[in-house]
Design a protein around this motif. Structure first.
Motif, PDB file in Angstrom:
ATOM      1  N   THR A  20       0.826  -1.212   0.000  1.00  0.00           N
ATOM      2  CA  THR A  20       0.000   0.000   0.000  1.00  0.00           C
ATOM      3  C   THR A  20       0.856   1.256   0.000  1.00  0.00           C
ATOM      4  O   THR A  20       0.585   2.217  -0.741  1.00  0.00           O
ATOM      5  N   ILE A  21       1.915   1.273   0.806  1.00  0.00           N
ATOM      6  CA  ILE A  21       2.781   2.448   0.888  1.00  0.00           C
ATOM      7  C   ILE A  21       3.510   2.675  -0.435  1.00  0.00           C
ATOM      8  O   ILE A  21       3.626   3.810  -0.915  1.00  0.00           O
ATOM      9  N   PHE A  22       3.986   1.604  -1.058  1.00  0.00           N
ATOM     10  CA  PHE A  22       4.601   1.738  -2.389  1.00  0.00           C
ATOM     11  C   PHE A  22       3.598   2.329  -3.379  1.00  0.00           C
ATOM     12  O   PHE A  22       3.924   3.235  -4.151  1.00  0.00           O
ATOM     13  N   PHE A  23       2.368   1.815  -3.355  1.00  0.00           N
ATOM     14  CA  PHE A  23       1.347   2.248  -4.311  1.00  0.00           C
ATOM     15  C   PHE A  23       1.008   3.726  -4.129  1.00  0.00           C
ATOM     16  O   PHE A  23       0.990   4.493  -5.102  1.00  0.00           O
ATOM     17  N   VAL A  24       0.731   4.149  -2.892  1.00  0.00           N
ATOM     18  CA  VAL A  24       0.294   5.537  -2.696  1.00  0.00           C
ATOM     19  C   VAL A  24       1.440   6.523  -2.924  1.00  0.00           C
ATOM     20  O   VAL A  24       1.208   7.665  -3.323  1.00  0.00           O
ATOM     21  N   THR A  25       2.673   6.078  -2.714  1.00  0.00           N
ATOM     22  CA  THR A  25       3.811   6.952  -3.013  1.00  0.00           C
ATOM     23  C   THR A  25       3.891   7.209  -4.512  1.00  0.00           C
ATOM     24  O   THR A  25       4.075   8.346  -4.953  1.00  0.00           O
ATOM     25  N   GLY A  26       3.755   6.143  -5.306  1.00  0.00           N
ATOM     26  CA  GLY A  26       3.727   6.310  -6.757  1.00  0.00           C
ATOM     27  C   GLY A  26       2.542   7.138  -7.218  1.00  0.00           C
ATOM     28  O   GLY A  26       2.665   7.985  -8.118  1.00  0.00           O
ATOM     29  N   LEU A  27       1.385   6.927  -6.586  1.00  0.00           N
ATOM     30  CA  LEU A  27       0.179   7.683  -6.912  1.00  0.00           C
ATOM     31  C   LEU A  27       0.378   9.174  -6.670  1.00  0.00           C
ATOM     32  O   LEU A  27       0.051  10.016  -7.522  1.00  0.00           O
ATOM     33  N   GLY A  28       0.941   9.522  -5.519  1.00  0.00           N
ATOM     34  CA  GLY A  28       1.147  10.924  -5.189  1.00  0.00           C
ATOM     35  C   GLY A  28       2.142  11.598  -6.114  1.00  0.00           C
ATOM     36  O   GLY A  28       1.913  12.723  -6.579  1.00  0.00           O
ATOM     37  N   PHE A  29       3.232  10.913  -6.419  1.00  0.00           N
ATOM     38  CA  PHE A  29       4.247  11.484  -7.301  1.00  0.00           C
ATOM     39  C   PHE A  29       3.681  11.737  -8.697  1.00  0.00           C
ATOM     40  O   PHE A  29       3.847  12.823  -9.268  1.00  0.00           O
ATOM     41  N   ALA A  30       3.004  10.741  -9.271  1.00  0.00           N
ATOM     42  CA  ALA A  30       2.475  10.883 -10.629  1.00  0.00           C
ATOM     43  C   ALA A  30       1.361  11.914 -10.699  1.00  0.00           C
ATOM     44  O   ALA A  30       1.181  12.568 -11.731  1.00  0.00           O
ATOM     45  N   SER A  31       0.610  12.073  -9.617  1.00  0.00           N
ATOM     46  CA  SER A  31      -0.468  13.063  -9.608  1.00  0.00           C
ATOM     47  C   SER A  31       0.099  14.466  -9.788  1.00  0.00           C
ATOM     48  O   SER A  31      -0.440  15.284 -10.549  1.00  0.00           O
ATOM     49  N   TRP A  32       1.193  14.754  -9.090  1.00  0.00           N
ATOM     50  CA  TRP A  32       1.850  16.049  -9.258  1.00  0.00           C
ATOM     51  C   TRP A  32       2.410  16.179 -10.668  1.00  0.00           C
ATOM     52  O   TRP A  32       2.176  17.182 -11.354  1.00  0.00           O
ATOM     53  N   ALA A  33       3.138  15.163 -11.116  1.00  0.00           N
ATOM     54  CA  ALA A  33       3.800  15.244 -12.420  1.00  0.00           C
ATOM     55  C   ALA A  33       2.793  15.401 -13.556  1.00  0.00           C
ATOM     56  O   ALA A  33       3.062  16.090 -14.543  1.00  0.00           O
ATOM     57  N   SER A  34       1.629  14.773 -13.413  1.00  0.00           N
ATOM     58  CA  SER A  34       0.633  14.818 -14.482  1.00  0.00           C
ATOM     59  C   SER A  34       0.013  16.207 -14.653  1.00  0.00           C
ATOM     60  O   SER A  34      -0.588  16.490 -15.686  1.00  0.00           O
TER      61      SER A  34
END
Length: 410
Positions: A20-34
């Motif tokens: 879960t922590i791996f997933f939400v970290t990737g989610l947060g990073f890509a949300s900003w980048a997008s």
């Protein structure tokens, strides 16, 4: 080995928490980048100023990597992640406020600094925990953990595309994501066991000063640098694709921007699929041979892409490039964490080398490509991949570790 006894149910909950922590970290990073195009418009800034924002995030990431080691010594990995996830999610929210409501470059920069520090420090600690789950499970799981990060970035990018299409403001988008990251991350931490090896227990086995000196000692270990070489080559291979593949398709092979995006998608899918399938492969043939075979695959794919006489050959090269680069970073992390007593320090050191490649690689390649062209520049990556393959022997599991040894006759 780990220093706590867990039931099967507790182990599954721990593993799920780190997924879960791996997933939400990737989610947060890509949300900003997008949302970078919207950030550029809302702040009324140019490409050079976007570059400054990215530099702030990158520099803060290096600071976070350095602090992670100290935080584990001071508070332990479990409490340390509480602080870093909090910093990361708050950073995401602050960026949204700074961009849309305040229109402030400074506030956005502060948010990105929090994001960068929180994300990189969380990265170290979640990899330490992932390696401990591996040891407790007795099988290779690190590639799968990193696949969850990749899946998180895909989901985050998809949500970002939808938010942009619906003309949802950056602030509302990042507030929702930041809150989701915070809630999911902190709930997941409840399933992470307290372990003396990561300093979670109040009565740790050694004083903090002694543990800090022991943590810094990993920089005197030649194995740290050899593992760093593995991660350096593969981080360059991955990072160069993320930043330059689309340009190489357009400027190097004369394709359209749409085809460049398709090529990047093929690379990302190949990498994610091999991260999902990588664990069983490592458990079959061992960590070292897996890294060697994939280094050959990545180098062959990149060479095919550079020399491709037609589009189909170039796309096959991209797929091989992505598959080959998929496991270098996660298996390097796994190797660095073989010894639970110094896992946090070793992972922090190895991650620092890998992150430097991610952060410094793109601008260096950009400068060189300006001199000689993008396709000739990619030969440098081929050389670094070969170095990574030659250093793969350093990833051999240490005595006492059963993860990554391989069982070819089972």
């Amino acid at each position: 080995m780990i220093d706590v006894d867990l039931s099967r149910r507790q182990l599954v909950r721990w593993r799920t928490a780190i997924f879960t922590i791996f997933f939400v970290t990737g989610l947060g990073f890509a949300s900003w980048a997008s949302r970078l195009p919207a950030v550029k418009v809302d702040l009324d800034i140019n490409d050079a100023e976007i570059g400054i924002l990215l530099f702030v995030a990158g520099a803060a990431s290096i600071v976070g990597l350095s602090l992670a080691n100290v935080m584990v010594v001071r508070w332990g990995a479990r409490r340390g992640m509480f602080l870093t996830i909090l910093a990361f999610s708050l950073g995401v929210i602050v960026v949204g406020v700074g961009v849309q409501f305040l229109g402030s470059f400074l506030v956005a920069s502060i948010g990105l600094a929090l994001m960068g520090m929180g994300m990189s420090a969380t990265d170290v600690m979640m990899n330490v925990e992932a390696a401990a789950v591996e040891q407790a499970s007795g099988r290779t799981l690190m590639p799968l953990f990193h696949a969850f990060f990749s899946i998180g970035t895909v989901v985050g990018a998809g949500i970002g595309i939808a938010m942009a299409a619906l003309q949802v403001g950056v602030a509302w988008h990042l507030w929702i994501v930041g809150t989701l990251v915070l809630v999911a991350g902190l709930l997941a931490l409840r399933a992470v066991p307290v372990r003396e090896a990561t300093g979670d227990e109040v009565a740790a086995s050694a004083p903090r000063r002694e543990r800090l000196l022991r943590a810094l000692a990993v920089w005197r270990d030649p194995r740290t640098y050899a593992i760093g070489a593995i991660m350096l080559g593969m981080a360059f291979a991955e990072g160069s694709a993320n930043d330059w593949l689309t340009i190489a398709m357009v400027d190097g092979h004369g394709q359209t921007e749409a085809m460049g995006a398709i090529a990047l998608t093929i690379f990302s899918v190949a990498m994610t699929v091999f991260r999902i399938l990588g664990g069983p492969l490592v458990d079959r043939i061992g960590r070292v041979w897996t890294l060697r075979i994939l280094a050959v695959t990545a180098a062959a794919g990149l060479i095919l892409f550079i020399l491709a006489p037609s589009l189909p050959f170039a796309l096959v090269g991209v797929a091989l490039w992505g598959a080959g680069a998929s496991l270098g970073f996660p298996l390097g992390m796994s190797a660095a964490a073989d010894d639970p007593a110094k896992a946090a320090a070793s992972v922090s050191a190895a991650a620092t080398i890998g992150y430097l490649a991610f952060l410094c690689g793109p601008p260096v390649l950009g400068w060189i490509s300006h001199q000689i062209g993008i396709l000739p520049t990619l030969w440098i990556i081929v050389g670094l991949i070969i170095v990574s393959g030659l250093a793969s022997g350093a990833a051999k599991p240490i005595a006492g570790s059963t993860v990554g040894t391989g069982h070819p006759h089972d």
